[in-house]
Design an enzyme around this catalytic site. Structure first.
Site, PDB file in Angstrom:
ATOM      1  N   CYS A  90       0.716  -1.259  -0.116  1.00  0.00           N
ATOM      2  CA  CYS A  90       0.043  -0.005   0.069  1.00  0.00           C
ATOM      3  C   CYS A  90       1.183   1.192  -0.072  1.00  0.00           C
ATOM      4  CB  CYS A  90      -0.895  -0.102   1.106  1.00  0.00           C
ATOM      5  SG  CYS A  90      -1.773   1.402   1.833  1.00  0.00           S
ATOM      6  N   CYS A 142       0.230   3.592   2.666  1.00  0.00           N
ATOM      7  CA  CYS A 142       0.511   3.250   4.065  1.00  0.00           C
ATOM      8  C   CYS A 142       2.033   3.478   4.454  1.00  0.00           C
ATOM      9  CB  CYS A 142       0.332   1.832   4.001  1.00  0.00           C
ATOM     10  SG  CYS A 142      -1.350   1.240   4.003  1.00  0.00           S
TER      11      CYS A 142
END
Length: 101
Positions: free
Chosen positions: A31, A34
């Site tokens: 991600c 993230c």
């Protein structure tokens, strides 16, 4: 203090039984957002001894991700006294994350 890797085995002790507010970062290695939030969360963990910071890898801890109904990541959740008091989905700046606390 550094961020703690939270899993189903230490969740009760580290999060629900914590005497400090807990900032949880639900993330995954693939991600992009993230990876942008992770260093900020680490910075906060190092700077703030009055809170506990935990990271939960949703790919490894599907049971916890399901328990918190995580649909998008990163998701940041603040827990005080075993209860969710704040939640945000998506990348956030340091000031936005600190304001959640």
């Amino acid at each position: 203090m550094s961020a703690i890797h939270i899993n189903k085995n230490n969740f009760q002790e580290e999060v629900l039984n914590s005497d400090k507010p807990v900032l949880l970062d639900f993330w995954a290695g693939w991600c992009g957002p993230c990876r942008m939030v992770s260093p900020i969360v680490d910075e906060i963990a190092a700077a703030r001894s009055d809170i506990k910071v935990g990271k939960i890898n949703v790919d490894e801890q599907m049971e916890l991700a399901s328990q918190f109904q995580i649909m998008s990541i990163p998701t940041l959740i603040v827990i005080k006294n075993g209860r969710i008091v704040n939640q945000a989905v998506g990348a956030r700046s340091k000031s936005q994350i600190l304001s959640m606390l």
